[in-house]
Design a protein around this motif. Structure first.
Motif, mmCIF file in Angstrom:
data_model
loop_
_atom_site.group_PDB
_atom_site.id
_atom_site.type_symbol
_atom_site.label_atom_id
_atom_site.label_comp_id
_atom_site.label_asym_id
_atom_site.label_seq_id
_atom_site.Cartn_x
_atom_site.Cartn_y
_atom_site.Cartn_z
ATOM 1 N N LEU B 137 9.016 -7.285 -2.343
ATOM 2 C CA LEU B 137 8.386 -6.009 -2.651
ATOM 3 C C LEU B 137 6.957 -6.034 -2.126
ATOM 4 O O LEU B 137 6.188 -6.944 -2.444
ATOM 5 N N VAL B 138 6.609 -5.055 -1.308
ATOM 6 C CA VAL B 138 5.226 -4.943 -0.831
ATOM 7 C C VAL B 138 4.643 -3.674 -1.440
ATOM 8 O O VAL B 138 5.213 -2.589 -1.289
ATOM 9 N N VAL B 139 3.531 -3.839 -2.144
ATOM 10 C CA VAL B 139 2.911 -2.697 -2.796
ATOM 11 C C VAL B 139 1.686 -2.294 -1.984
ATOM 12 O O VAL B 139 0.703 -3.034 -1.928
ATOM 13 N N GLN B 244 0.930 -7.783 -3.281
ATOM 14 C CA GLN B 244 0.109 -6.648 -3.705
ATOM 15 C C GLN B 244 -0.978 -6.405 -2.675
ATOM 16 O O GLN B 244 -1.935 -7.167 -2.566
ATOM 17 N N ALA B 245 -0.796 -5.342 -1.895
ATOM 18 C CA ALA B 245 -1.763 -5.022 -0.842
ATOM 19 C C ALA B 245 -2.267 -3.616 -1.091
ATOM 20 O O ALA B 245 -2.058 -2.710 -0.296
ATOM 21 N N THR B 246 -2.921 -3.432 -2.238
ATOM 22 C CA THR B 246 -3.282 -2.090 -2.663
ATOM 23 C C THR B 246 -4.621 -1.622 -2.100
ATOM 24 O O THR B 246 -5.058 -0.520 -2.390
ATOM 25 N N ILE B 452 -1.262 -1.200 -12.190
ATOM 26 C CA ILE B 452 -0.632 -0.965 -10.888
ATOM 27 C C ILE B 452 0.779 -1.553 -10.870
ATOM 28 O O ILE B 452 1.748 -0.882 -10.572
ATOM 29 N N LEU B 453 0.881 -2.836 -11.212
ATOM 30 C CA LEU B 453 2.184 -3.499 -11.136
ATOM 31 C C LEU B 453 3.020 -3.266 -12.399
ATOM 32 O O LEU B 453 4.239 -3.359 -12.358
ATOM 33 N N ASN B 454 2.337 -3.022 -13.523
ATOM 34 C CA ASN B 454 3.036 -2.822 -14.800
ATOM 35 C C ASN B 454 4.026 -3.941 -15.109
ATOM 36 O O ASN B 454 5.197 -3.705 -15.419
#
Lengths: 420, 749
Positions: B137-139, B244-246, B452-454
């Motif tokens: 998963l890439v966010v 996580q690349a927010t 963000i990720l929850n």
């Protein structure tokens, strides 16, 4: 295709970038051959006293990384080895490696009996020539592989042979010859690192002729307990404590006459070394002559904390000249303070030249079309074929964390050539 | 249950010449009745190794190799299907103590006893293996996220890419040109974001969800169950690891009134300037006239203790780019750059040089003291301490503030405190508890809704924030060290980076995400205990729900049920053993590392009675730093007291205080605990193991007081791996101190 990585990656260079690429690739499932020119892994970081900004010893992380190398059968490590030729293309590279003779085999237990017997002294390149070792030597106390090596250039060979009877384990073979290792690999990561710029070439700064002018890489050894002075920062001319130290930034870097690039890490390197001085000399005056202080990201915190040191003086100006008072060994650092426009002539005990980063010579690697470099000699990211990747200081002067990120990223790119 | 243990004594490296091997043999055979005890002049040689290998093939289940430190000859003494116990006679005995001496001999015998006991008790771990999903998963669909997605996809992995905006591309898609990252590092490059977006969208292994946020993530690496929400509709997927690349957002310029922002429409930010450059026309927003004199104010809000203390790293080059572009659009433009330091590292110096060569761009170091509106819409920037004079003024049509980067992140652990406090307030608890909770709610209110990720993690719904809110790694050598196994931050969310570094970081995080699922499949721990197949086992019948393990795990491994019973997520575990150290009921154990194993080793040492006047000290030391340091001291032949018996531990945080109690009641006279540095620049590889031990040691002092024992009998030291010269001094000084205090009165009781 959702497959476990397979295949072999060749990593050239056993410094922090190469070690990282090797362990990260192997832990993802690849076979790795790690080739290092020196007798040990660790490269430049192994010679450093502490890292900025944490002021922590590099051997802490190296210990973990070397454990990852030691315990992972997927990593094959060749020290004293050089890649001579690479041919083929992505997914199918043929590699020829020259394995220089170590002349000490795996039976060595580092007991040290041979060292006492050896009659030959050689300059210790680990300590940048500031000390010497015997021709049979252990590169440094935590070196991996934990095995002695014989310096081919200075060893007197079988005619001398004094080490042979000294060894209780039959671990020395003075007739050991160079060998060729041939490999088929799917991808190559070039992490050949850097060398310090030769400070003797810089006109006016006195390195090589004035003993109290040293370089930043020498300072790393000087500050280390196992270094040439037992960790004491003293004047090389007379071994006396220092009351004042000047750091000369951009010694060779950002200079049309020498290196046109910025070496990226020297500002923080000098701020760090100023802490070494401060730790030993609470009263010493420290002068940093700079063009710009470059402390990107949260490394700014380190710079800000350094500015709180009241006896750390930052002078914006490039140093033109360093002169020595031969009678006292005192140095005078001459520059123009560009903010006041005034000339500065600062007497100090010791000068540390923040010499820059020069990419390691990779011309020995034969490859069709050659490895591509930029105008500064750094390897460009785009090479002749897609499976040929570049990481770390071979491609750009960078700090350790950036090298590690880069090396890890290079593995991700190498994997696409290693999947079934 | 009883294993076949065999002992192998090496005579090499001075061991045979310094010790009575026959007496050691007697310990092995008579005291422990081991199946066999052999000695060899050089066990690490081919013959020695073969000797052991043959015995293992013939049924020896637990070889004890009494030779050198386990850090050396590691692969030589590794045999398939069994666990080799190493006894360091060379480093810990003969290289560091007087040869052929009674005390040295006793030391060797005790180490052998400890080794045999451990060999008897420790089991070869069996890997925890379950069905693993290797999707990543890439966010975040900016340059870092897209690079992570593409690199992992090209390597063969399925990707789910989630972007909260309606389209991919992030900031780079909004910029017309980018900083050069290729030779000759002088020419602006076209943005490649559109091409990257097209490649992501066209890749058959990447599923893109735009306009989507994460509702919830449960599970563990290899088994994360993700709920997404797109336009009010929920959907589910299973993934194995997360990047996580927010990204980043610009610093809020409305706080920069002192630099004229808000006072004149002609004061804009560098982000607004990008839009203007993309439009092809540089004008004064106030009156639409061409802006020909542009002043760029660097570090607008960055490197400023009142705003962002850090350097935003890219603004110098962004300004150079914007100045060059503005000049390209209108050659009559003049650009003035007012800076603190120009930061164009490495080859980007060439880019700076190009701007310096440009006759229309002027650079000066300056402290900007104000931006005033003159007349209707003209601006005047006042600055001090410049290269051009003590005080200068620059007249400008347009002022561009080089505003910095703020991470799009939150602090998972603070959010957890906030949520807990909200729960307390909602429940309407009484008294001090309510007051504390209300204060926490007020303090952390600004975090409300920032998750963000929850993550469904007991320790909070997101990665914990480090300094300046970046969920970065604390480690220099290990920038992908993460406090939530299998979840890696990448790109500008963890530090201000240029596009090239963001791409490299995205690729690096992709590799770590790949590794996380591959290692999960094999049942192996990830860094730093790579290859460790052990995992903790909880004997929950005896759990008292004290929650110490769930609180203290630095990696969020444990959740809690409603009663507070820990729920283990084995694949999140990093195998540091901190939970084992925390548990007062001693119900947590690993197959090869447990309260019982270490206790038994402690008890295996022969404690001389009070009449022999030989103190016995126990040293529990971190195997990552202090133990290698002890080896290095030995290599340098530093000598130290033969009274101390060392046991390496996974982390000082894994020390259960029952070991200390056991040792004191057994008659040890002093206990030395050696861990890594704690504090802001901590060196503990498990983040807070060393710090936790400090807390626990205050409990130990309490205990000592109750027993009417001197506090000094237990000492906590923090060492770095480079302190090997200090280590013998510390040991000797401690030994002397204990001799002065006198023997443990509980000895022999």
């Amino acid at each position: 295709m959702t497959g476990t990585p397979r295949g072999t990656i060749l990593v050239i260079g056993g410094g922090i970038s190469g070690i990282t690429a090797a362990v990260e690739a192997s832990e993802a499932g690849c076979e790795v051959v790690l080739v290092e020119r020196q007798a040990f892994l660790g490269g430049r970081v192994a010679r450093s006293h502490q890292y900025f900004p944490k002021m922590c010893p590099p051997h802490c992380g190296l210990e973990i990384n070397l454990r990852r190398v030691k315990t992972n059968p997927r990593v094959r490590c060749l020290t004293l080895a050089e890649v001579e030729e690479i041919s083929g293309g992505p997914g199918h590279y043929y590699v020829r490696i020259r394995q220089h003779p170590r002349r000490v085999n795996e039976k060595c237990t580092v007991c040290g009996a041979c060292v006492d017997a050896c009659p030959v002294e050689r300059p210790d390149d680990f300590n940048l020539g500031m000390t010497s070792t015997k021709a049979i030597y252990q590169p440094y106390e935590m070196a991996f592989p934990m095995r002695l090596a014989i310096d081919e250039a200075t060893c007197l060979g079988p005619e001398c042979g004094k080490c042979l009877p000294a060894c209780p384990f039959d671990a020395i073979d003075l007739t050991m010859q160079a060998a060729t290792v041939e490999l088929d690999v799917q991808a190559v990561i070039v992490a050949t690192g850097w060398a310090p710029f030769d400070a003797a070439r810089i006109a006016g700064l006195g390195f090589g002729t004035v003993p109290n002018v040293i370089t930043n890489v020498m300072m790393e050894r000087v500050a280390t307990r196992t270094g040439p002075t037992g960790g004491n920062i003293v004047r090389p001319s007379d071994g006396k404590p220092v009351q004042s130290v000047a750091f000369v930034q951009c010694a060779g870097s950002r200079d049309d006459n020498y290196l046109r690039h910025c070496s990226g890490v020297c500002c923080l390197g000098s701020l760090k070394q100023a802490r070494y001085v401060r730790a030993q000399y609470p009263e010493a005056d420290i002068y940093i002559f700079y063009i710009d202080i470059r402390a990107p990201g949260r490394l700014e915190d380190f710079y800000a904390a350094s500015q709180a040191d009241e006896r750390l003086h930052l002078i914006k100006g490039k140093v033109a000249k360093i002169t020595e008072d031969a009678a006292t060994g005192m140095l005078a650092v001459e520059a123009e303070d560009t903010l006041t426009g005034e000339p500065v002539r600062q007497p100090v005990d010791l000068v540390v030249l923040a010499t820059g980063i020069v990419p390691s010579d990779t011309s020995g690697i034969r490859i069709e079309g050659g490895l591509r470099t930029d105008a500064h000699g750094f390897l460009t990211r785009e090479q002749g074929s897609g499976g040929l990747l570049v990481a770390g200081c071979a491609t750009r002067p960078s700090d350790v964390a950036t090298c590690v990120r880069d090396a890890t990223g290079a593995v991700a790119k190498a994997l696409q050539f290693c999947t079934e | 249950m009883e294993k076949t243990v065999a002992v192998y004594l090496c005579r090499g490296c001075g061991i045979g010449a310094s010790l009575d091997l026959e007496a050691l043999r007697t310990v092995a055979t008579d005291e422990f009745g081991v199946a066999q005890c052999r000695d060899h002049p050089c066990l690490c040689g081919a013959e020695g190794r073969e000797l052991i290998r043959q015995d293992v093939l013939a049924g020896v289940q637990a070889p004890v190799v009494a030779a050198c430190s386990p850090r050396f000859m590691t692969e030589i003494f590794t045999f398939d299907g069994c666990r080799t116990e190493r006894v360091s006679l060379r480093e810990q005995v003969v290289w560091t103590h007087t040869p052929n001496d009674e005390d040295t001999q006793m030391l060797a015998e005790d180490y052998l006893r400890m080794g045999i006991v451990r060999a008897q008790k420790a089991e070869l771990p069996e890997p925890f293996q379950e069905a693993i999903d290797k999707t990543i998963l890439v966010v975040g669909g900016g340059v870092s996220g897209m690079t992570a997605a593409l690199d992992a996809a090209r390597a063969g992995y399925q990707i789910v890419l989630v972007e909260k905006e309606p389209q991919l591309g992030g900031w780079m898609a909004k910029f017309s040109r980018q900083i050069p990252h290729r030779p000759p590092y002088r020419d602006l490059e076209a943005s490649d974001a559109a091409a990257q977006v097209a490649e992501v969208q066209g890749h058959d292994r990447i599923t893109v969800h735009t306009g989507t946020v994460i509702e919830r993530i449960t599970g563990q690496p290899g088994q994360f169950d993700v709920t997404l929400r797109t336009n009010g509709t929920s959907s589910a997927c299973r993934v194995g690891s997360i990047v996580q690349a927010t990204g980043w957002k610009p610093y809020d310029a409305t706080r920069l009134g002192h630099l004229g922002y808000g006072h004149s429409p002609n004061v804009i930010t560098n982000v607004q300037m990008e839009a203007m450059l993309a439009s092809g026309k540089i004008t004064r927003p106030a009156d639409g006239k061409p802006a020909r004199r542009i002043a760029f104010i660097q570090c607008a809000g960055s490197r400023d203790q009142n705003h962002l203390p850090y350097c935003s790293a890219v603004c110098c080059r962004v300004t150079i780019k914007q100045a060059l572009l503005a000049r390209e659009l209108d050659p009559e433009t003049e650009a003035y750059v007012l800076y603190k330091d120009i930061r164009t590292p490495a080859q980007y110096e060439d880019f700076y040089r190009k701007a310096q060569e440009d006759p229309g761009i002027f650079f000066t170091k300056a402290e900007v003291v104000g931006v005033d509106v003159v007349g209707d819409h003209d601006l005047r920037v006042s600055a001090e301490n410049t290269l051009l004079g003590k005080q200068i003024q620059v007249e400008a049509d347009l002022v561009v503030l080089a505003t910095g980067m703020v991470p799009v992140s939150t602090d998972g652990e603070a959010l957890r405190r906030y949520n807990d406090a909200c729960a307390v307030v909602a429940k309407g608890e009484a008294g001090a508890q309510l007051e504390t909770a209300q204060a926490t709610v007020a303090e952390l209110q600004h975090l409300d809704g920032t998750a963000i990720l929850n993550l469904d993690y007991r320790q909070g719904p997101d990665l914990p924030a480090l300094r300046h809110e970046f969920p970065d790694s604390h480690f220099i050598c290990f920038p992908y060290e993460t406090r939530r196994t299998g979840i890696y931050a990448a790109g500008c969310v963890r530090g201000p980076l240029d596009a090239q570094l963001a791409r490299e970081d995205g690729a690096g995080a992709a590799l770590k995400a790949i590794q996380a699922v591959e290692l999960a499949e094999r049942g192996s721990a990830v860094h730093p205990r790579w290859g460790d197949m052990s995992y903790p086992d909880f004997f929950l019948q005896r759990c008292t729900q004290c929650k110490r393990c769930t609180e203290e795990c630095p990696f969020g491994t444990l959740n809690e049920d409603a009663k507070g019973t820990p729920q283990l997520n084995s694949i999140r575990c990093r195998r540091c053993g901190i939970c084992l150290g925390a548990c007062p009921e001693r119900i947590i154990s690993f197959k090869d590392y447990s309260v019982d194993i270490i206790s038994s080793m402690i008890k295996a040492v022969h404690i001389p009675d009070e009449f022999e006047e030989k103190p016995r000290l126990l040293g529990l030391l971190c195997e990552n730093d202090a133990y290698p340091s002890l080896d290095t001291a030995a290599l340098r032949r530093h000598q130290y007291s033969a009274d101390i018996r060392f046991i390496p531990v996974r982390c000082l945080g894994s020390v259960n205080i029952v070991w200390i109690a056991d040792a004191l009641s057994r008659g040890y006279d002093g206990i030395l605990l050696i861990g890594c540095k704690s504090g802001d620049d901590y060196q503990c590889h498990f983040i807070r193991g060393s710090e936790l031990m400090q807390t626990r040691s205050s409990n130990i002092r309490e205990k000592l007081k109750q027993l009417a024992l001197e506090e000094e009998r237990v000492r906590l030291e923090q060492l770095s791996i480079a302190d090997f010269d200090r280590l013998p001094e510390i040991i000797n000084e401690f030994a002397e101190q204990i001799t002065e205090i006198g023997l443990n009165p509980f000895k022999g009781s």
